[in-house]
Design a protein around this motif. Structure first.
Motif, PDB file in Angstrom:
ATOM      1  N   GLY A  68      -6.664   3.239   8.546  1.00  0.00           N
ATOM      2  CA  GLY A  68      -7.501   3.823   7.498  1.00  0.00           C
ATOM      3  C   GLY A  68      -6.686   4.703   6.567  1.00  0.00           C
ATOM      4  N   LEU A  93      -3.878   4.119   5.520  1.00  0.00           N
ATOM      5  CA  LEU A  93      -3.075   3.302   4.610  1.00  0.00           C
ATOM      6  C   LEU A  93      -3.911   2.759   3.469  1.00  0.00           C
ATOM      7  N   PHE A  94      -5.197   2.863   3.601  1.00  0.00           N
ATOM      8  CA  PHE A  94      -5.984   2.036   2.713  1.00  0.00           C
ATOM      9  C   PHE A  94      -7.155   2.692   2.004  1.00  0.00           C
ATOM     10  N   ALA A  95      -7.679   3.766   2.537  1.00  0.00           N
ATOM     11  CA  ALA A  95      -8.880   4.300   1.896  1.00  0.00           C
ATOM     12  C   ALA A  95      -8.730   5.778   1.605  1.00  0.00           C
ATOM     13  N   ASP A  96      -9.140   6.189   0.413  1.00  0.00           N
ATOM     14  CA  ASP A  96      -9.174   7.616   0.095  1.00  0.00           C
ATOM     15  C   ASP A  96     -10.260   8.272   0.936  1.00  0.00           C
ATOM     16  N   THR A 144      -5.571   8.078   2.381  1.00  0.00           N
ATOM     17  CA  THR A 144      -4.283   7.765   1.747  1.00  0.00           C
ATOM     18  C   THR A 144      -3.539   9.039   1.354  1.00  0.00           C
ATOM     19  N   PHE A 145      -4.295  10.072   0.968  1.00  0.00           N
ATOM     20  CA  PHE A 145      -3.621  11.326   0.587  1.00  0.00           C
ATOM     21  C   PHE A 145      -2.997  11.980   1.812  1.00  0.00           C
ATOM     22  N   SER A 154       0.828  -1.197   0.000  1.00  0.00           N
ATOM     23  CA  SER A 154       0.000   0.000   0.000  1.00  0.00           C
ATOM     24  C   SER A 154       0.870   1.257   0.000  1.00  0.00           C
ATOM     25  N   MET A 184       1.789   4.469  -2.707  1.00  0.00           N
ATOM     26  CA  MET A 184       1.801   5.905  -2.390  1.00  0.00           C
ATOM     27  C   MET A 184       3.126   6.541  -2.791  1.00  0.00           C
TER      28      MET A 184
END
Lengths: 329, 111, 137, 539
Positions: free
Chosen positions: D260, D262-265, D268-269, D226, D230
């Motif tokens: 969270g 690490l994984f969901a937009d 992640t931003f 993940s 990025m």
């Protein structure tokens, strides 16, 4: 029903006192008050000790402003988010004496077209403050019946309370305020749908009881007067543990005394214990210095955890494949 | 737990209809599930499902949509490596719908 | 938290301090209600003349209502110039604190003050009126 | 298979809000467990993973909850136990005067009108049981004293409303005695947990976190996969390849953030923001795959479970030999870290008082916990002029800031994130003052309520927050809702789409990284989301 039961209960108490006092002055003038004070004092202490037996395992203040920051250029709200004992003292004083939290109260309104507003709503704060302060002042004023050689400070309170010099005997401001505030608190319970919905008989009863106490008190002072010298003689007899029943005191006084006794005895069993509880509320009486000062939980115990070793055992191959360092090859 | 009857076999599913056991999955089952939502699985659909199953086998979790988009782009050409394309295939949301047909557990968002 | 008892003891002590105050304040004091003295020369003279001691109104009434009566008297005189009071027995009196009331009760210390001090009442009569010189038998 | 649950449209939902209480008293009004307002029941295997009692599969909409024979005894024994352990619980059971100041402070009440969702109402549900079994008056007088028997229906009602509270503590702010509904709900959930009455959305992440180190169940290589994604994206945007390390012994700092991110937009931003910032500083830090969760869903089951999950952070810091810990942007994570971690798993005397290696600032306010919040760290950097920032890169954003419940009312972290936002954005507007800072409204889906099957409940709970956002959107053209919470980033995205379409959600460090001028970066054309920067739209 929720209102009628306490209403008739208070009426019944008055009737019992009016009739009963005729039969036995000693019961209503001596034994019931003594019993009530005993229940009050020991009940109160018992309850507080019962609370105190449970520890405060975590430091959980509700913070209500900027915390003490690492940086001096960020200003801490020292009263609403205290980080020291002094700050906590300030917060508690504001809370207990000025009802700080209620002062924040807002009223939510939903307008058509999905608009919500939160207006300032100070009536509960004002009503609560008026009620509690006038009750306290009236209580303190009554010390002129409780003490031989009435101390000067109590005379000052009495003097200030009647400084408007209306009528004879002089009208006490707090008498009016108390009855007004109790009426307000009662009416808002009856008239605001949500508050009515959650109100219990135990909410109406103390209000009606206190109204009864206030009303009998007012009657005695301004209308159906009682011989105050005899009243004080009776009260002083109780306080010096040499009870006497002077002649000529009307049933009205015994009704007043009986209602007060009821309030005292009822106090430790009821929500009125918020008087003691407010001092023990962990969300208010603790400093928000968790990261700076260690807090101990007396019942803290070791728990079963999933250790890193177990974790590595589960994922070693995957970790190695991904290039992660491992403890055991 | 809820059960689903398929080809005479009782298959355990969760409250939202996702398979509880990855091993219960068959291609026929995927087609059956898709049909319930009114979707006929095409090659393009299968590309996604296969990738999901592969990814899951490796990581024990459904990929986040970003990774899915990237991988589909790599496999099917950059013009298909976007969310829009995936939503055309799976109008109910590529994560939720495709995972269901692929026999994966319901994907979690942020927890 | 281990110092919990401190708070609890604090609350209990604070509580006992406030509510126990009347008890220990009065500790060792005898409960003596004030006894008023009705033995000024004027009263004794009145008794000799009438064979009894009596005020403008019955004693029980005066004990409870004297403040109201005095208030009425003040208003009658000051606001309406009315100087005559007719009591429940039909007798007439000159309305005057100084010359009627205090004529008999010339012992403020042994009469007015006794109860007023006992009950911590501070009437403002004597902000204007002169305290009579004590005359005692 | 479960029935399809449909969520009403926003205008339908608003018109359905009725603040008039039912004619019948609350004890006589049966609770109907309504689809769309509850989460699926916990799965037995997840409960068993963490050794919870009475592990079994169950469904809240079923008549039979498969309770153990002696469920009442278990519940009441649990209550007695908790009353003995927590003074807060005992005092809060006794002293409420039902003044009603809390009533309209709860987002779930505002959004539903259900009087049992008034904080006082919710607490009374449990208080009535307390009175029946633990007070003399309740035992003798029964209903007149506000007491009632613990029946199966009452138990179901307790469950239903314990999971309609996000423990945001807004009510406790207004309570004259500081009665904290969160505390009551925490106790209630702990008792229910003794009966296996948990929800899938909470027990699943708890089991994941226990076994795999994070709620999402990301295994070590999945975390790296993940983050590698990025790293690629950061390089695409900035031309700089960041190079984070994992499970590295001897690093100065351990960094822990909610999984969270690490994984969901759009989380992640935010995570890319951390990566870019730390790289730019040359920070000697490491990620951990073992302690890869800042949040703590254990906190929504039992105190013991919360402690078990939390223990990994200090344990990993010790194993790796770091000096101190930085925590990412998260809400309940910080309530737990700030008010519980040291008491549970301290003292962390193997760590040192945090000192910023860049500015030399000593974080004495964290001298015992040895963990600081990333916005404290970044605010300090900016104040000392250590970051080269170009706020105009965020000029397409008109930003408002949502205070997370827990950092506001369980910590008081209010001005640090604002300072950071104002340093990296030119357009910042506050929402109305009764809805921010300590008075902030919950996103509507905290404490493990951010599932999908209870979407109606979530949207109802999110209404007050969304309404305030709508206000600033209409007034100032706000189009970005910033926050410092992973749950917020997930739940507010849904809530904004529903209530205030056009407003998006971001973490603070996403904006920091967008404004950050990095050494050796190429001319940026897009932001971290791959959207053109203002002025670069034509390229």
């Amino acid at each position: 029903m929720k209102i009628l039961i306490p209403f008739f209960a208070v009426i019944a108490l008055v009737v019992i006192a009016l009739v009963g006092a005729q039969a036995s002055h000693a019961l209503f003038g001596i034994w019931i008050p003594y019993a009530a004070v005993l229940i009050f004092v020991f009940g109160f202490i018992f309850k507080v000790l019962k609370w105190g037996r449970s520890p405060v395992p975590f430091r959980i203040p509700t913070t209500a402003g900027q915390m003490k920051s690492f940086a001096p250029w960020i200003k801490q709200n020292k009263l609403d988010n205290p980080s020291s004992s002094l700050g906590v003292l300030g917060r508690m004083l504001l809370e207990v004496l000025a009802f700080r939290s209620l002062f924040r109260n807002t009223k939510t309104q939903l307008y058509p077209g999905t608009k919500l507003t939160y207006g300032s709503e100070k009536f509960l704060w004002l009503g609560g403050l008026a009620f509690h302060w006038s009750f306290l002042i009236i209580f303190v004023r009554h010390f002129r019946f409780f003490m031989q050689d009435v101390p000067y400070p109590i005379q000052i309170v009495e003097h200030l309370d009647s400084f408007l010099q209306i009528g004879a005997p002089l009208l006490y401001i707090t008498d009016v305020v108390l009855l007004g505030a109790v009426t307000f608190l009662f009416l808002r319970r009856v008239m605001m749908p949500q508050i009515k919905y959650i109100s219990l008989p135990a909410d109406y009863f103390p209000l009606l009881l206190i109204f009864g106490i206030g009303a009998t008190g007012v009657l005695m002072r301004y209308f159906a007067k009682v011989p105050v010298v005899s009243v004080k003689e009776l009260v002083m007899g109780l306080l010096t543990f040499s009870p006497v029943i002077p002649q000529g005191i009307s049933s009205l006084f015994y009704a007043h005394l009986f209602l007060v006794s009821t309030l005292l005895a009822y106090f430790p069993l009821s929500k009125l214990m918020h008087m003691g509880g407010v001092f023990l509320s962990p969300t208010r009486n603790m400093a928000n210095n968790n990261r700076e000062v260690r807090h101990i939980n007396p019942w803290n115990y070791p728990v079963h955890v999933h250790t890193y070793e177990e974790y590595e055992d589960d994922f070693r191959e995957k970790m190695k494949k991904a290039g992660l360092p491992v403890e055991k090859e | 737990m809820a059960m689903m009857d398929f080809q005479g076999k009782q298959i355990e599913v969760d409250d939202d209809g996702y398979l509880l056991n990855l091993d219960d999955w068959t291609k026929d089952l995927a087609e059956h599930l898709a049909k319930q939502d009114g979707i006929d699985l095409s090659e393009a659909h299968w590309e996604v499902i296969n990738f999901l199953r592969e990814y899951y086998k490796q990581y024990q979790i459904a990929p986040m949509i970003k990774i899915l988009v990237k991988e589909i782009g790599k496999a099917m050409g950059p013009e298909k490596g976007n969310t829009k394309y995936l939503y055309e295939l799976y109008p109910g949301g590529p994560a939720k719908q495709a995972c269901k047909y692929a026999g994966l557990p319901k994907p979690t968002g942020c927890v | 938290m281990n110092n919990a008892w401190k708070i609890v003891i604090g609350v209990v002590i604070g509580f006992v301090a406030v509510f126990g105050f009347p008890f220990y304040y009065n500790l060792g004091k005898a409960n003596v209600a004030p006894k008023l003295k009705y033995d000024t020369p004027a009263i004794l003279e009145y008794e000799k003349e009438h064979g009894k001691k009596e005020c403008v109104e019955p004693k029980e009434f005066m004990a409870k209502e004297h403040m109201q009566l005095l208030n009425t008297w003040r208003d009658e005189v000051v606001r309406y110039g009315q100087r005559i009071y007719v009591n429940s027995r039909g007798e007439s009196f000159h309305i005057s604190l100084q010359n009627t009331c205090l004529n008999c009760h010339s012992n403020k210390k042994e009469f007015c003050d006794k109860c007023h001090n006992y009950l911590a009442v501070n009437p403002y009569c004597f902000s204007c009126h002169i305290v009579p010189k004590e005359k005692q038998s | 298979m479960a029935t399809k649950v449909t969520t009403p449209k926003p205008d339908q939902l608003v018109t359905s809000i009725d603040f008039t209480p039912p004619k019948t008293g609350w004890m006589d009004t049966p609770t109907i467990i309504k689809p769309g307002t509850f989460c699926w029941g916990a799965k037995g295997k997840n409960l068993a993973t963490v050794e919870f009692p009475n592990a079994r599969d169950w469904n809240p909409s079923d008549q039979d909850w498969k309770l153990p024979e002696n469920w009442q005894e278990i519940f009441l024994k649990g209550m007695e136990d908790l009353l003995g352990k927590y003074r807060s619980f005992k005092v809060f059971m006794d002293i409420c005067v039902r003044c009603g100041a809390c009533a309209d402070k709860c987002h779930f009440f505002i959004g539903s009108g259900d009087p049992k969702n008034m904080p006082v109402g919710r607490a009374e549900l449990l208080r009535s049981v307390y009175r029946k079994y633990f007070t003399a008056s309740g035992k003798m007088l029964g209903k007149v004293a506000g007491a009632r028997e613990l029946t199966v229906d009452v138990l179901k009602e307790l469950w239903y409303y314990a999971y309609q509270c996000t423990e945001c503590r807004r009510c406790s702010l207004y309570c004259p005695y500081g009665i904290d509904t969160a505390e009551i709900t925490i106790m209630c959930r702990e008792m229910l947990n003794l009966l296996g009455l948990n929800t899938d959305w909470i027990s699943g992440p708890v089991a994941n976190c226990y076994m795999k180190g994070n709620h999402l169940g990301l295994e070590p290589h999945a975390i790296m996969n993940s983050i590698e994604g990025m790293i690629d994206d950061i390089e695409t945007v900035t031309g700089v390849r960041v190079n984070p390390s994992f499970n590295r012994k001897g690093a100065e700092i351990l960094f822990v953030t909610p999984s969270g991110d690490l994984f969901a937009d759009p989380g992640t931003f935010t995570c890319m923001g951390y990566l870019a910032l730390f790289h730019e500083l040359g920070l000697d830090y490491t990620w951990s795959t073992y302690a890869s969760e800042g949040g703590n869903f254990g906190f929504f089951t039992s105190n013991e479970m919360a402690k078990r999950l939390n223990s990994k952070i200090y344990a990993e810091a010790k194993r790796l030999g770091v000096k101190y810990i930085i925590g990412g942007e998260c809400g309940h994570m910080w309530r737990v870290l700030h008010q519980y971690m040291d008491t549970w798993n301290g003292p962390a005397d193997f760590l040192e008082v945090p000192v910023s290696p860049i500015t030399g600032t000593r974080f004495d306010t964290a001298k015992v916990l040895k963990m600081i919040h990333i916005t404290e760290f970044t605010a300090d950097l900016i104040k000392h002029g250590k970051l080269k920032l170009d706020p105009s890169r965020n000029d397409d954003l008109v930003v408002t800031y949502h205070d997370s419940c827990n950092t506001s009312r369980g910590m008081g972290l209010l001005d640090e994130p604002r300072y950071v936002i104002k340093s990296v954005c030119n357009n910042f507007y506050e929402m109305p003052e009764n809805t921010i800072r300590e008075q902030t409204f919950c996103c509507g889906s905290g404490t493990g309520l951010n599932a999908s099957e209870n979407m109606e409940l979530r949207m109802r709970g999110g209404f007050p927050r969304a309404n305030a956002v709508k206000h600033v959107k209409e007034k100032h053209g706000v189009n970005m809702l910033a926050n410092i919470c992973a749950i917020d980033r997930a739940t507010l995205s849904a809530s904004m789409d529903y209530w205030v379409p056009g407003v998006r959600v971001t973490g603070v460090h996403e904006m920091v990284a967008n404004a950050l001028i990095m050494k050796g970066e190429k001319e940026r054309e897009t932001n971290l989301r791959g959207e053109p920067l203002p002025g670069k739209e034509g390229n």
